[in-house]
Scaffold this motif. Structure first.
Motif: not given
Length: 368
Positions: A52-75
């Motif tokens: 709900t915060i302006e200029h803040c986007t939340v991306l979600t993995h349904d299951m834990n995929k690891g920090k590397g994958r989380a960074l790739k999703t954001a990139f």
């Protein structure tokens, strides 16, 4: 910070993350990208509030995929959405990265678009947990040994990455913490400069909130570190087989009528010429990816070869004559040792990058 997005990979955060995001935005962050990497369902309310915060986007993995994958999703999301920004700053959500340090990395990135910014901690502080100290000192040692650059903090999660490098970094292998060490290896091989910025060294409750698996993740990181050395190992083995095979053939068959000293000298010389030619090509092309002038590299390489060859001749002859060691056994053992020494000379001298890039990568500044 108006030209950077802050990326925060998250697994099972505390409610303090909401305040952390608010403070970053208050300091001028253009965008915040939070990646929920399969957190517990009872923590959904945190991500709902963040969304709900302006200029803040939340991306979600349904299951834990690891920090590397989380960074790739954001990139990937950043490259598709924020082409007008200059780059990203990655930060952890466990409280180790103070808001003011994130701001410092962001400001540095905005003024330095050609390299990767690393927020480095001081591991001499008394509050550093032993496993963190040991892990970082060990990876830093092997990174310098195998890749020739001394980095103070190889495991820092606080990094500034320009948008120009993100597409290639996005394509690197690694799903967990090994992805971050792979970034450093990639940067070294591509001569991308590093700028190391000192940050606060913050640990809470002996770093109990960290999701780093001491054994599993450490094995993956060291496997990634050693992968670069394996290329040198393979080229050395192949060249060594050529060298040893040629030496045995010359010493035992072709030159058998000559005196022992002369036989060892000529066999050593010819076998070294044959093996060194193939070794130079493989090392320059595949191992060290050197782009310096060919003539300069050849001169240094064969100057090293002469030194190694003379050392091999003297040591093999001495151990054979004075110690009575079998000449073939002496040759194999001595050349293995000289091969390890040769690797360091090639890394730090023969195929070393130019001084300007080196100073940038290890954090030194040109005072001229």
């Amino acid at each position: 910070m108006k030209n950077c997005a802050i990326i925060i990979p998250v697994l099972n955060p505390t409610s303090s993350l909401v305040d952390y995001v608010h403070r970053l935005l208050a300091e001028g962050a253009a965008e915040i990208i939070v990646v929920n990497d399969g957190s517990k369902e009872d923590l959904t309310y945190i991500f709902t509030e963040l969304s709900t915060i302006e200029h803040c986007t939340v991306l979600t993995h349904d299951m834990n995929k690891g920090k590397g994958r989380a960074l790739k999703t954001a990139f990937d999301y950043f490259l598709k959405t924020y082409q007008h920004l200059e780059g990203v700053v990655t930060a952890d959500a466990d409280g180790q990265h103070a808001v003011e340090d994130v701001c410092t990395i962001a400001h540095t990135l905005e003024n330095n678009e050609n390299g990767i910014i690393l927020g480095v901690r001081d591991f001499n502080n008394d509050n550093v947990p032993f496993r963190s100290l040991l892990g970082n000192r060990t990876t830093s040692f092997f990174f310098q040994l195998l890749y020739g650059y001394k980095l103070k903090d190889t495991q820092t999660g606080l990094r500034g990455i320009p948008i120009t490098e993100l597409p290639r970094i996005l394509g690197l292998k690694g799903e967990r913490y090994e992805y971050e060490i792979n970034m450093l290896i990639y940067a070294k091989k591509k001569n991308i400069p590093f700028n190391e910025i000192s940050i606060q060294t913050l640990y809470f409750d002996n770093n109990a909130s960290s999701h780093y698996h001491s054994i599993f993740d450490s094995i993956k990181i060291f496997a990634k570190l050693l992968s670069g050395f394996l290329h040198y190992f393979y080229s050395t083995i192949l060249s060594g087989l050529i060298d040893i095979g040629s030496f045995i053939l010359l010493n035992s068959v072709i030159l058998v009528g000559l005196p022992l000293e002369a036989r060892i000298f000529y066999a050593t010389f010819v076998s070294r010429v044959l093996s060194s030619s193939s070794n130079f090509y493989m090392n320059r092309t595949f191992v060290f990816s050197n782009q310096n002038k060919l003539t300069q590299s050849i001169f240094k390489y064969y100057l090293l070869c002469i030194g190694i060859m003379l050392s091999s001749y003297i040591l093999v002859t001495s151990t054979t004559i004075f110690l009575g060691v079998n000449v073939i056994l002496a040759k194999i053992c001595i050349d293995l040792l000289l091969g390890m020494i040769s690797h360091q000379f090639q890394l730090y001298w023969v195929f070393k990058t130019d001084e300007t890039i080196k100073k940038q990568i290890i954090g030194e500044r040109d005072e001229r």
